[in-house]
Write a protein that holds these residues in place. Sequence first.
Motif, PDB file in Angstrom:
ATOM      1  N   LEU A   1      37.311  -6.765   6.619  1.00 37.50           N
ATOM      2  CA  LEU A   1      37.898  -7.639   7.720  1.00 37.50           C
ATOM      3  C   LEU A   1      38.449  -8.822   7.124  1.00 37.50           C
ATOM      4  N   TRP A   2      39.086  -9.467   8.020  1.00 32.18           N
ATOM      5  CA  TRP A   2      39.190 -11.013   7.969  1.00 32.18           C
ATOM      6  C   TRP A   2      38.690 -11.842   8.813  1.00 32.18           C
ATOM      7  N   GLN A   3      38.279 -12.814   8.346  1.00 34.68           N
ATOM      8  CA  GLN A   3      37.471 -13.826   9.073  1.00 34.68           C
ATOM      9  C   GLN A   3      37.839 -15.254   9.005  1.00 34.68           C
ATOM     10  N   THR A   4      37.808 -15.910   9.946  1.00 35.64           N
ATOM     11  CA  THR A   4      38.020 -17.550  10.036  1.00 35.64           C
ATOM     12  C   THR A   4      36.942 -18.197   9.402  1.00 35.64           C
ATOM     13  N   VAL A   5      37.245 -19.212   8.577  1.00 36.03           N
ATOM     14  CA  VAL A   5      36.065 -19.836   7.896  1.00 36.03           C
ATOM     15  C   VAL A   5      36.632 -21.674   7.894  1.00 36.03           C
ATOM     16  N   THR A   6      35.504 -22.429   8.318  1.00 38.64           N
ATOM     17  CA  THR A   6      36.304 -23.895   8.386  1.00 38.64           C
ATOM     18  C   THR A   6      36.259 -24.454   7.056  1.00 38.64           C
ATOM     19  N   LYS A   7      37.308 -25.454   7.084  1.00 38.69           N
ATOM     20  CA  LYS A   7      37.747 -26.022   5.809  1.00 38.69           C
ATOM     21  C   LYS A   7      37.332 -27.473   5.842  1.00 38.69           C
TER      22      LYS A   7
ATOM     23  N   CYS B   1      33.080 -24.991  -0.862  1.00 31.58           N
ATOM     24  CA  CYS B   1      33.071 -25.772   0.315  1.00 31.58           C
ATOM     25  C   CYS B   1      33.630 -25.170   1.514  1.00 31.58           C
ATOM     26  N   MET B   2      34.343 -24.211   1.274  1.00 32.77           N
ATOM     27  CA  MET B   2      34.771 -23.253   2.455  1.00 32.77           C
ATOM     28  C   MET B   2      33.705 -22.770   3.332  1.00 32.77           C
ATOM     29  N   GLY B   3      33.661 -22.997   4.766  1.00 34.32           N
ATOM     30  CA  GLY B   3      32.745 -22.349   5.295  1.00 34.32           C
ATOM     31  C   GLY B   3      31.340 -22.971   5.532  1.00 34.32           C
ATOM     32  N   VAL B   4      31.255 -24.159   4.834  1.00 40.93           N
ATOM     33  CA  VAL B   4      29.794 -24.748   4.776  1.00 40.93           C
ATOM     34  C   VAL B   4      29.480 -25.220   6.370  1.00 40.93           C
ATOM     35  N   GLU B   5      30.627 -25.887   7.032  1.00 38.22           N
ATOM     36  CA  GLU B   5      30.379 -26.350   8.550  1.00 38.22           C
ATOM     37  C   GLU B   5      30.527 -25.342   9.356  1.00 38.22           C
ATOM     38  N   GLN B   6      29.575 -24.986  10.241  1.00 39.50           N
ATOM     39  CA  GLN B   6      29.789 -23.912  11.261  1.00 39.50           C
ATOM     40  C   GLN B   6      30.240 -24.302  12.631  1.00 39.50           C
ATOM     41  N   THR B   7      31.623 -24.630  12.452  1.00 42.85           N
ATOM     42  CA  THR B   7      32.155 -25.077  13.539  1.00 42.85           C
ATOM     43  C   THR B   7      32.646 -23.824  14.362  1.00 42.85           C
ATOM     44  N   GLU B   8      32.502 -23.317  15.727  1.00 46.24           N
ATOM     45  CA  GLU B   8      32.853 -22.065  16.336  1.00 46.24           C
ATOM     46  C   GLU B   8      34.275 -22.111  16.651  1.00 46.24           C
ATOM     47  N   TYR B   9      34.755 -21.044  16.207  1.00 44.37           N
ATOM     48  CA  TYR B   9      36.496 -20.768  16.322  1.00 44.37           C
ATOM     49  C   TYR B   9      36.699 -20.869  17.937  1.00 44.37           C
ATOM     50  N   PRO B  10      37.689 -21.865  18.432  1.00 51.14           N
ATOM     51  CA  PRO B  10      37.825 -22.041  19.841  1.00 51.14           C
ATOM     52  C   PRO B  10      38.026 -20.903  20.733  1.00 51.14           C
ATOM     53  N   ASP B  11      38.954 -19.789  20.119  1.00 48.55           N
ATOM     54  CA  ASP B  11      39.098 -18.608  20.778  1.00 48.55           C
ATOM     55  C   ASP B  11      38.102 -17.569  19.973  1.00 48.55           C
ATOM     56  N   ARG B  12      36.827 -17.130  20.816  1.00 50.35           N
ATOM     57  CA  ARG B  12      36.026 -16.442  20.043  1.00 50.35           C
ATOM     58  C   ARG B  12      36.463 -14.828  20.124  1.00 50.35           C
ATOM     59  N   ALA B  13      37.768 -14.699  20.828  1.00 54.54           N
ATOM     60  CA  ALA B  13      38.198 -13.326  21.045  1.00 54.54           C
ATOM     61  C   ALA B  13      38.986 -12.985  19.499  1.00 54.54           C
TER      62      ALA B  13
ATOM     63  N   PRO C   1      27.228 -24.064  -7.749  1.00 56.46           N
ATOM     64  CA  PRO C   1      26.434 -23.575  -6.857  1.00 56.46           C
ATOM     65  C   PRO C   1      26.718 -24.066  -5.314  1.00 56.46           C
ATOM     66  N   LYS C   2      26.465 -23.361  -4.356  1.00 56.91           N
ATOM     67  CA  LYS C   2      26.770 -23.731  -2.910  1.00 56.91           C
ATOM     68  C   LYS C   2      25.693 -24.681  -2.481  1.00 56.91           C
ATOM     69  N   VAL C   3      25.825 -25.575  -1.929  1.00 60.22           N
ATOM     70  CA  VAL C   3      24.835 -26.768  -1.522  1.00 60.22           C
ATOM     71  C   VAL C   3      24.808 -26.696   0.161  1.00 60.22           C
ATOM     72  N   ASP C   4      25.410 -25.843   0.686  1.00 59.94           N
ATOM     73  CA  ASP C   4      25.456 -26.133   2.171  1.00 59.94           C
ATOM     74  C   ASP C   4      24.081 -25.426   2.733  1.00 59.94           C
ATOM     75  N   ALA C   5      23.580 -25.798   3.946  1.00 63.57           N
ATOM     76  CA  ALA C   5      22.636 -25.226   4.743  1.00 63.57           C
ATOM     77  C   ALA C   5      22.794 -23.816   5.490  1.00 63.57           C
ATOM     78  N   PHE C   6      23.989 -23.510   5.750  1.00 64.19           N
ATOM     79  CA  PHE C   6      24.502 -22.306   6.283  1.00 64.19           C
ATOM     80  C   PHE C   6      25.782 -21.729   5.848  1.00 64.19           C
ATOM     81  N   LYS C   7      25.895 -20.448   5.876  1.00 63.34           N
ATOM     82  CA  LYS C   7      27.210 -19.783   5.468  1.00 63.34           C
ATOM     83  C   LYS C   7      27.303 -18.478   6.219  1.00 63.34           C
ATOM     84  N   ALA C   8      28.408 -18.197   6.790  1.00 63.68           N
ATOM     85  CA  ALA C   8      28.450 -17.104   7.696  1.00 63.68           C
ATOM     86  C   ALA C   8      28.215 -15.567   6.698  1.00 63.68           C
ATOM     87  N   SER C   9      27.391 -14.940   6.998  1.00 63.49           N
ATOM     88  CA  SER C   9      26.922 -13.740   6.603  1.00 63.49           C
ATOM     89  C   SER C   9      28.135 -12.668   6.641  1.00 63.49           C
ATOM     90  N   ARG C  10      28.889 -12.114   5.688  1.00 66.51           N
ATOM     91  CA  ARG C  10      29.711 -11.386   6.072  1.00 66.51           C
ATOM     92  C   ARG C  10      29.451  -9.833   6.357  1.00 66.51           C
TER      93      ARG C  10
END
Length: 286
Positions: free
Chosen positions: A213-219, A235-247, A36-45
């Motif tokens: 699509l291909w998307q970046t996810v935090t590790k 565990c991938m994508g649990v932390e929601q760090t913004e990718y430094p280059d939003r483009a 089960p995923k235990v994170d509070a946030f996950k990017a919705s694809r």
Amino acid sequence: MIVERPVAQQQESRIMPIPTIVTDRPELVAPFAAGPKVDAFKASRTSSSAEMSAASVNTLANEWRPSSVSVSIQEYPGQPGVFLNQFANWQSGTSPTNLDSRFGWEMEVNITNPNMSAGYRPACQNDYKDQFFAKNYSWYSWSVFNSDYGSVAATAPYADYNDLGDSCSKQSIAVGMKNPQSMPTSPNNPPYALVMDIHAPSGTVATNTIGALWQTVTKTYCSRWPGNGMSSTDCMGVEQTEYPDRATYVRPVLAEWRNYVAPDKCFYSDDYGTSDPYSPFPGSGC
């Protein structure tokens, strides 16, 4: 654009009996233990946004995204299920090593069923996982490879079958890479090339509209407790760090508003996703 949404706090169990043999393939990535995923946030694809404008392309010295991606989604007579294939190529000057070291990526085809109930998983109608042309569980097999250079095990690929928090109306069929920066170069198809195959069981719906699509996810969460005890799909994508280059945090392949329907469908995306995709691509047979 990718939308981040709160994930429901319910836990959901899964059984993923993915076999460990793929014939005529140089490498199979074995299944990871479900959990089960235990994170509070996950990017919705989502891939409903338009493809990027040419102005958003980074200089090649900083570009991690593959220059071209071809996708094939097909059923074959006498074969059960649906075969989803992606082939990516990086032209000279681009490289997976350019991806920020805190991130991996996920390569996905998104299947949409507008007749599904509103809301987010797992708070969906009964059999919601089956109401698409392909199921995101009990895959027959999956693999990530390139015949030019053999193993890509150093990239730590994983089956992304944890879908908690995704929309009820969208099925994301995806494989991720925890460490794509470790991808070896290819001597015969320089500088980098990658093939991804998924053989998924058929769902109860004959056809759906699709996006990709291909998307970046935090590790970063995967490297400390309790994330370091989880499979990558959890565990991938649990932390929601913004990718430094939003483009360049996402590599568009196919926007959903184009209303491509699969199976059977093959399409090709060039120029880092800045050009219109087209279908079919040469030699696809679709």
